[in-house]
Design an enzyme around this catalytic site. Structure first.
Site, PDB file in Angstrom:
ATOM      1  N   ASP A 199      43.004  11.684 -15.531  1.00 14.35           N
ATOM      2  CA  ASP A 199      42.140  12.866 -15.649  1.00 14.35           C
ATOM      3  C   ASP A 199      42.930  14.172 -15.673  1.00 14.35           C
ATOM      4  O   ASP A 199      42.386  15.243 -15.360  1.00 14.35           O
ATOM      5  CB  ASP A 199      41.106  12.918 -14.503  1.00 14.35           C
ATOM      6  CG  ASP A 199      40.144  11.748 -14.558  1.00 14.35           C
ATOM      7  OD1 ASP A 199      39.934  11.206 -15.665  1.00 14.35           O
ATOM      8  OD2 ASP A 199      39.599  11.378 -13.512  1.00 14.35           O
ATOM      9  N   ALA A 200      44.189  14.103 -16.045  1.00 15.33           N
ATOM     10  CA  ALA A 200      45.025  15.302 -15.995  1.00 15.33           C
ATOM     11  C   ALA A 200      45.617  15.670 -17.350  1.00 15.33           C
ATOM     12  O   ALA A 200      46.467  16.549 -17.440  1.00 15.33           O
ATOM     13  CB  ALA A 200      46.154  15.109 -14.979  1.00 15.33           C
TER      14      ALA A 200
END
Lengths: 290, 290, 290, 290
Positions: free
Chosen positions: C234-235
């Site tokens: 999620d980065a």
């Protein structure tokens, strides 16, 4: 609502354990005394089993005089149902203190709303840890108190702030980009009555320099969050949030510039909701009636 | 609301002349029969003096069987207060026909929501004045009826459409970019039950080719409007509207492309509100409860 | 832009160290060979000192044949300025695989856009770790491959997925609510070519069950984020984000329902930007040209 | 952009008939004289065949002194290509007059932005047809001129206003809810330099009392529009628009209240774009660069 500025209405805020017959009991009480309901909103938190209600009614043909309403409601309704409740009148004029530091945009906006009679509120004092915004206060003829805050004098500074708030009989404290962290002791004097504006979409980018962090992460949307202040930093009940779209072209300074407009409008909406007695807190969350 | 999908709730929609004691009377009726209110919303149009209410309650411990609720409410409450009212049950499964022409985006979206069980609704028939979208209907295993419409055969075509709607026992008609104007006669068969999507922010750019008109005017925001169909073109009660930002870079084709997403979401939100029994019409306006 | 669908344009994406004369050199190159520029956008990251450019021009009177453009540009411009560059043609038809699990809303939306010719793209294969959505794939006549994934078989499952992607000569992988974490090995095969939709406003509520976390925190706005997948969960670089307002009335299920529409539109906007060759990545951020 | 406040940049705005080699010619001119481009944006109106460009570059190592740039550009580039062009410097400080009537919200907002140095602009005079806002002007130490306007004295009043604007060497006139219609003669003195805020989403609800009209129509979204003033009422080139959601609960007074915030922010964004030299007008439309 069309009638919230009416001088002759009463507002009752209620919450209690959810159970049958609550709405019926409250509205029957009002009806029996001749109250015409202007607005009624209710909410049930089904998971926690809590009931919330806000009801506003005209006073002009209400049989009970103002000073007897609370006692009658407590005896007939709130007691039997074990309700928490607060009673307000629409012509109450709250006393709102503003704490600020060096940034003027929220301060200007709040004062313009008070000055133009958009809001029915008094601002008896502005307190700042810096002298920069004294001239703004003077323009609006509002007493400005410079209370410097440093690593060494924090308890004394907060003591001075509390004395000022008490002296001016303040009901509500608005932090208009006041850049200092308040102690739990200070906060304990004004539970659910200190409203802050945080310059990010919480819980993203809590803490200092959120626009730098947002730029670093490359987000496409920035936000602002207004919340009641609790001892845990940036973690209090959220009243209002909003966002603005940004692009790769926006520098940190551009985010700061666009963020100012967001902060201004989000804070003012939160304060407006509070002033209308439309916010209830529970379990670190808010019910904000429409 | 968290409980709108519950199979065992009833929904009552009411409107009447505003007067004291209305909420109290309705909630006392429900309370007396053991109904636990899940959701209550009311509105007073202060200018016109009209009261509106939507109340939803659990049926599981309600003392009245379903088929007796209406009669009891009529006798005890609606009659004395001269109320208009409708009673629904949350496990009703409405029958929704879709009329379309050549554009598939709204049709795909509506069918995906029905197919995925997001909506509790049946689609017994899709009717179109062009054959183009037959393959879409077939993909979803829904009967597709091609009813050509021309300048010369409009009455016959509408007669055929009405027969199909009646045959399929349709409750609601959704115009998913159906590009024909319906006659007052047709509309009269489904009052407040035909939902259209207009591809502009009404009342701006009513009529044909709104994206061309918006581009010509150089607007910075485009919109879409979903409304109940009335005999006056594009002038029925608005249920939902939304907008998207555009710039000088967007050609008419770009507006059309972005508009598609707007139309899709605005129409689906309007239909959803209707299916939840949250929309009341009066005086060419809507009350859309939250 | 009005001309992005033109079959006969070329698109050049460039980034390099910022220096004088870059725009002049590129546009002079195009002008000298008879190229008429349709669209030019550039960006300088002043802090990092990087220059980005996207330029699109008509091919119809361009003097160089398609297969010579790259070599000429490399020799005359890209080499001397030490540029990274990619060349695309507007009539390229990318091959896009979709990975999904059990939720159908993003899958339906993507397929409807491809099927209706809104997007100029092929979908040669749909891969899922569950069999549930096979019928959706069949409706659109697209091969569906069920590749179960468990704690024990992850490497073998990814190996099978990679074989399928290679077999179908896939250019782009879209994770349409595919609920499995991909290994760095897998991701390394498609750098900046795997697009995910995360169902929150990142970086708030990364990880699992973001709607539950958002509800717990009492936020007034929910979001969705589409990003390129990188090894850190999620980065990855954010392509598109958007939000929707919610209130205290919305349960977790309501957030999920409203979130579906957000996820759908945010993912499709991100894929659209990618397909238009409008996205450049650097330093875990994106430049998304307008 | 990060560098728009830099004291040492020049901005060139160009439009002309679209033709090959335009961008190359302009950027080669700047490159040849040692200019480092900070920002370049261009647009082609493909239907009308017009090319637009805004380019900004650093002056610090630019070989031409400021007073020679225009002549050189005219001789080398603008002449041969038959361009319309304007040259600005980022440290220009425009002189902005504000016309207002009785409503203070836009006036307060504009003055706060000027006073807080957010905008690099002087406000030499405030002119009003009513005396009500004199105290606001005095708070900001800005000359306030009360020029009453009546049905009988309009030409004389406008003459007096024009004298004041000329006396104060005004570059830009902002109508901050100034409720009078200006004559074509007046407008002719400041072409594309009078910015108005209209309290609706134009073209919906042009003319007087738009909030009443919006309420009557039952819209779910209200808007505000900022545009350059032209002789045709409410029909000039639109610079910026934005909207806010409303519901059936909102009375006309609620629309007015929410509209105030919209008007304030939309007008300030439009003025900001103008001050940044990012707006070009043509054919009653605007190009507003990002």
């Amino acid at each position: 609502m069309s009638n919230t500025h009416d001088d002759q209405s009463a507002i009752l805020l209620v919450h209690c354990r959810d159970q049958r017959g609550l709405i019926s009991a409250v509205t029957e009480f009002l009806s029996r005394h001749g109250g015409n309901i202007i607005d009624l909103d209710q909410h049930v938190d089904a998971i926690r089993g809590i009931f919330f209600m806000r009801v506003e009614w005209h006073l002009d043909r209400f049989a009970l005089p103002r000073h007897e309403i609370g006692d009658a409601f407590a005896a007939e309704i709130a007691g039997p149902f074990d309700m928490h409740w607060r009673l307000h009148f629409s012509d109450d004029r709250p006393r709102m203190a503003i704490l600020c530091s060096r940034l003027s945009h929220c301060l200007f906006d709040l004062l313009a709303r008070c000055q133009s009679a958009e809001w029915n509120v008094d601002v008896p004092v502005i307190i700042s840890n810096h002298p920069d915004l004294r001239s703004v206060a003077e323009r609006f003829n509002i007493p400005f108190e410079h209370v410097p805050v440093s690593a060494g004098n924090k308890p004394e500074a907060e003591q001075r702030q509390l004395e000022l708030l008490e002296h001016h009989a303040v009901d509500l404290v608005v932090l208009a980009r006041y850049m200092q962290i308040l102690s739990p002791t200070f906060i304990g004097h004004y539970p659910e009555r200190i409203i802050n504006i945080h310059h990010s979409f919480l819980p993203a980018f809590a803490g200092a320099r959120p626009y730098h962090a947002a730029h670093e992460r490359g987000v496409k949307v920035i936000g602002a969050t207004s919340h009641y202040v609790t001892p845990e930093l940036d973690a209090g009940p959220i009243i209002e949030q909003d966002v603005a779209r940004v692009t790769h072209k926006d520098s940190v300074q551009d985010l700061v510039r666009q963020g100012r407009d967001l902060e201004t409008v989000v804070l003012s909406r939160a304060v407006w909701k509070h002033l209308q007695r439309k916010v209830l807190c529970y379990d670190n969350r808010t019910v904000v009636f429409g």
